[in-house]
Write a protein that holds these residues in place. Structure first.
Motif, PDB file in Angstrom:
ATOM      1  N   GLU A 349       0.767  -1.361   0.094  1.00 58.01           N
ATOM      2  CA  GLU A 349       0.216   0.285  -0.166  1.00 58.01           C
ATOM      3  C   GLU A 349       1.390   1.688   0.323  1.00 58.01           C
ATOM      4  OE1 GLU A 349      -3.105   0.597   2.384  1.00 58.01           O
ATOM      5  OE2 GLU A 349      -3.651  -1.880   2.630  1.00 58.01           O
ATOM      6  N   LEU A 352       2.069   3.070  -3.331  1.00 56.89           N
ATOM      7  CA  LEU A 352      -0.170   3.187  -4.211  1.00 56.89           C
ATOM      8  C   LEU A 352       0.106   4.777  -4.454  1.00 56.89           C
ATOM      9  CD1 LEU A 352      -2.485   1.716  -2.448  1.00 56.89           C
ATOM     10  CD2 LEU A 352      -1.983   1.104  -4.462  1.00 56.89           C
ATOM     11  N   GLU A 353       0.922   5.897  -4.023  1.00 56.95           N
ATOM     12  CA  GLU A 353       0.895   7.431  -4.086  1.00 56.95           C
ATOM     13  C   GLU A 353       1.094   7.594  -5.387  1.00 56.95           C
ATOM     14  OE1 GLU A 353      -0.536   9.538  -2.640  1.00 56.95           O
ATOM     15  OE2 GLU A 353      -1.422   8.091  -1.154  1.00 56.95           O
ATOM     16  N   PHE A 355      -0.297   6.455  -8.550  1.00 58.57           N
ATOM     17  CA  PHE A 355      -1.275   5.968  -9.239  1.00 58.57           C
ATOM     18  C   PHE A 355      -1.385   7.353  -9.063  1.00 58.57           C
ATOM     19  CE2 PHE A 355      -1.074   1.898  -7.979  1.00 58.57           C
ATOM     20  CZ  PHE A 355      -0.793   1.006  -9.082  1.00 58.57           C
ATOM     21  N   GLU A 356      -1.369   8.479 -10.101  1.00 55.78           N
ATOM     22  CA  GLU A 356      -2.106   9.846 -10.327  1.00 55.78           C
ATOM     23  C   GLU A 356      -3.716   9.625 -10.526  1.00 55.78           C
ATOM     24  OE1 GLU A 356      -0.183  11.745 -13.768  1.00 55.78           O
ATOM     25  OE2 GLU A 356       1.931  11.870 -13.094  1.00 55.78           O
ATOM     26  N   ASN A 357      -4.448   8.668 -10.957  1.00 54.11           N
ATOM     27  CA  ASN A 357      -5.249   8.714 -11.110  1.00 54.11           C
ATOM     28  C   ASN A 357      -6.373   8.089  -9.614  1.00 54.11           C
ATOM     29  OD1 ASN A 357      -8.433   7.234 -11.866  1.00 54.11           O
ATOM     30  ND2 ASN A 357      -8.244   8.173 -13.652  1.00 54.11           N
ATOM     31  N   ASP A 358      -7.025   8.619  -9.269  1.00 53.63           N
ATOM     32  CA  ASP A 358      -8.043   8.125  -7.261  1.00 53.63           C
ATOM     33  C   ASP A 358      -8.473   6.852  -7.884  1.00 53.63           C
ATOM     34  OD1 ASP A 358      -6.349  10.798  -6.932  1.00 53.63           O
ATOM     35  OD2 ASP A 358      -8.538  11.492  -6.893  1.00 53.63           O
ATOM     36  N   ARG A 361      -5.871   3.876  -8.284  1.00 47.56           N
ATOM     37  CA  ARG A 361      -5.250   4.215  -6.835  1.00 47.56           C
ATOM     38  C   ARG A 361      -6.376   3.326  -5.871  1.00 47.56           C
ATOM     39  NH1 ARG A 361      -5.149   8.984  -5.562  1.00 47.56           N
ATOM     40  NH2 ARG A 361      -3.205   9.685  -6.813  1.00 47.56           N
ATOM     41  N   ASP A 362      -7.212   3.518  -5.749  1.00 45.37           N
ATOM     42  CA  ASP A 362      -8.469   2.961  -4.805  1.00 45.37           C
ATOM     43  C   ASP A 362      -8.201   1.463  -5.107  1.00 45.37           C
ATOM     44  OD1 ASP A 362      -8.812   5.772  -3.425  1.00 45.37           O
ATOM     45  OD2 ASP A 362     -10.745   5.766  -4.422  1.00 45.37           O
ATOM     46  N   PHE A 364      -6.223  -0.513  -6.876  1.00 48.36           N
ATOM     47  CA  PHE A 364      -5.617  -1.334  -6.361  1.00 48.36           C
ATOM     48  C   PHE A 364      -5.000  -1.806  -4.941  1.00 48.36           C
ATOM     49  CE2 PHE A 364      -3.400  -0.559 -10.802  1.00 48.36           C
ATOM     50  CZ  PHE A 364      -3.150  -1.746 -10.869  1.00 48.36           C
ATOM     51  N   LYS A 365      -6.037  -0.187  -3.908  1.00 47.80           N
ATOM     52  CA  LYS A 365      -5.612   0.071  -2.833  1.00 47.80           C
ATOM     53  C   LYS A 365      -6.802  -1.447  -2.106  1.00 47.80           C
ATOM     54  CE  LYS A 365      -6.760   2.620   1.505  1.00 47.80           C
ATOM     55  NZ  LYS A 365      -7.131   3.818   1.818  1.00 47.80           N
ATOM     56  N   ALA A 407      -1.693   0.626 -16.480  1.00 49.77           N
ATOM     57  CA  ALA A 407      -1.057   0.344 -14.932  1.00 49.77           C
ATOM     58  C   ALA A 407      -1.131  -1.123 -15.357  1.00 49.77           C
ATOM     59  CB  ALA A 407      -2.181   1.224 -14.157  1.00 49.77           C
TER      60      ALA A 407
END
Length: 538
Positions: A349, A352-353, A355-358, A361-362, A364-365, A407
């Motif tokens: 985790e 995860l920063e 990834f620019e697209n929110d 990112r969510d 992958f989280k 990604a």
């Protein structure tokens, strides 16, 4: 006649080296049928099914790379050929102790390859090509050309220039240090080479101008000095250590009707995925030549080692590298390829920063929290749910989907995401249903009972397990069939903790339960767990 005598002398020397130094045999994840099947699929090849593959390894040493694969792939067949009689005997004893019937080691010189062995879906030669004579190199590629299935994949690794020029200086220093010491055993020569290397390095470090001028040599020397003796003895004091440029290897392939597919390190083959500027420069240097572009990249990166994946020339017509082009990742053909894989995330985790697209990112989280293993249907469903939860515009969804595909492909290339067409069989532990099949217990017992001197254990991905213990074996033997949690905890307490009179029964129960929880998770991670509902194999 002189040539034959020289060959005999070299073979005898290598047999002596193997006997004196041994070489603990590693499992390599990038040599498995599932891995090679996926890489072939990635570039458009119709590769053989990994699950039932027939696999040959040349230069198999003790068998540490294929014995573990055979344990986790009971429907596949593995054959290893090795020159050292000592290593074959010890490896076959481990195979016998593990009660495996789908893997075997054969003692032999590849120059006398047994043609009756037939064809293989996958052929492996890891750390072999650079350490044999030119005549044997030809024979190696001849075996691949004649014994690889028409749609099969071969893997050949080797030391490469330009990076190995500096390592060659270290090798020559160690050879020179032993030039007039024929009375020493090979093990003693390794010690002398390391001692002299350390002395030379320490003298360079005494002078700032020398230290700056020889920084690359010092780095290579430091790297060698830190290696195990058996590694140094084989890599730097072998009769043969013959690095080559990638283009020379590629020319050699062509002479045997073989074609380069890509490197197992995809950053060497799919540059545009992560750096379009370098990719543009490479295309200007070598338009329409993937191999030449990679050779230029080797000069830029000072590459020292390559892991080449190859196929037969006639199968190469289907190869394409569209997946490596970000502009083509979201075309239907490339998405179809990506959709065929199962993925495993290797980063955590904290990363995860990047990834620019929110929404990406969510996604992958959520995937990481769910264990990190997923397919595209699952990933897209999570992305859609994140989109809906954020009450985002419908116009935002498709760009997020495109970003997700890009990604995933980028991190497949960078190594942050593993991908398989046939995913290694990993199951979650289910109380009262899960058990450890005998094939895994027998394997771990063979390692624990002396095999660990020669090979490592491995998980379902063929990653080495360096810490197999008696406790692992005890738990695996207890879980030879599905049992209730209470039954297992009682047996663990009776076996491990009941003799400790300093602990109360309550404390013993707590320790036994903690042991149970830890070991069930460990068995999951190693891929040793099966369920009676899903696996009839034992």
């Amino acid at each position: 006649m002189a040539k034959d005598n020289q060959q005999i002398t070299t073979d005898d020397m290598q047999q002596t080296i193997y006997k004196e130094l041994g070489y603990k045999s590693y499992p390599f994840p990038f040599t498995t049928p599932a891995y090679l099947e996926a890489y072939g699929t990635l570039v458009g090849l119709n590769t053989p099914p990994a699950k039932t593959a027939r696999v040959l390894e040349l230069g198999a040493t003790y068998g540490g790379n294929i014995i573990s694969q055979a344990v986790h792939n009971p429907e596949a067949t593995f054959v290893g050929i090795e020159l050292s009689q000592d290593q074959v005997e010890k490896g076959n004893k481990i195979i016998s102790d593990a009660k495996l019937d789908n893997v075997s080691l054969i003692q032999g010189d590849i120059m006398n390859f047994d043609e009756t062995l037939g064809t293989f879906d996958y052929i492996i030669a890891h750390g072999f090509y650079s350490w044999i004579s030119d005549e044997m190199k030809d024979k190696l590629l001849d075996i691949i050309s004649n014994h690889l299935a028409d749609n099969g994949i071969a893997y050949v690794s080797y030391n490469t220039y330009p990076g190995w020029h500096t390592m060659e200086e270290v090798r020559q220093l160690m050879l020179f240090a032993n030039r007039d010491h024929d009375e020493l055993t090979h093990k003693e020569k390794v010690l002398r080479g390391k001692t002299v290397g350390s002395l030379v390095g320490s003298q360079i470090l005494n002078y700032d101008n020398l230290k700056e001028r020889n920084s690359k040599f010092l780095g290579a020397l430091r790297s060698v000095m830190q290696k195990d003796d058996y590694y140094v003895g084989h890599d730097h004091l072998e009769p043969h250590n013959d690095p080559c440029y990638f283009y020379q290897f590629n020319d050699h392939l062509k002479a045997h009707n073989l074609t380069y597919v890509c490197d197992a390190d995809l950053t060497l083959s799919m540059v545009r995925t992560y750096d379009e500027s370098i990719a543009d420069k490479l295309e200007k240097l070598a338009p329409n030549s993937q191999a030449d572009q990679e050779q230029y990249l080797d000069f830029m990166l000072d590459t020292t080692f390559r892991k080449s994946i190859i196929c037969k020339e006639r199968a190469a017509k289907d190869i394409n590298y569209d997946v490596a082009n970000p502009d083509k990742v979201n075309t239907v053909p490339v998405r179809t390829i990506v959709n065929s894989f199962v993925f495993q995330i290797l980063f955590d985790e904290e990363a995860l920063e990047m990834f620019e697209n929110d929404l990406v990112r969510d996604t992958f989280k959520a995937l990481i929290k769910d264990g990190g293993t997923f397919n595209m249907i699952e990933a897209l469903a999570i992305l859609k749910a994140a989109h809906d939860a954020a009450k985002a515009s419908e116009d935002d969804l498709e760009p997020a989907v495109c970003s997700l595909y890009k990604a995933i492909v980028e991190h497949m290339v960078r190594g942050g995401i593993r991908f398989y067409k046939t995913f290694p069989d990993k199951q979650e532990y289910m109380e009262g249903l899960s058990y450890v099949p005998a094939r895994f217990t027998n394997f771990v017992k063979a390692i624990a009972d002396g095999g660990s001197e020669y090979i490592y254990g491995a998980n379902m991905f063929n990653d080495a397990i360096g810490d197999i213990s008696e406790e692992d074996l005890l738990f695996m033997e207890l879980l030879n069939k599905p049992k209730a949690k209470s039954t297992l905890i009682k047996k663990i307490k009776d076996s491990l903790f009941s003799a400790d009179k300093a602990q109360t029964g309550k404390h013993q129960n707590a320790m036994a339960e903690a042991f149970y929880n830890e070991l069930t998770k460990r068995m999951e991670q190693l891929g040793f767990i099966r369920s009676k509902k899903t696996d009839g194999l034992s």
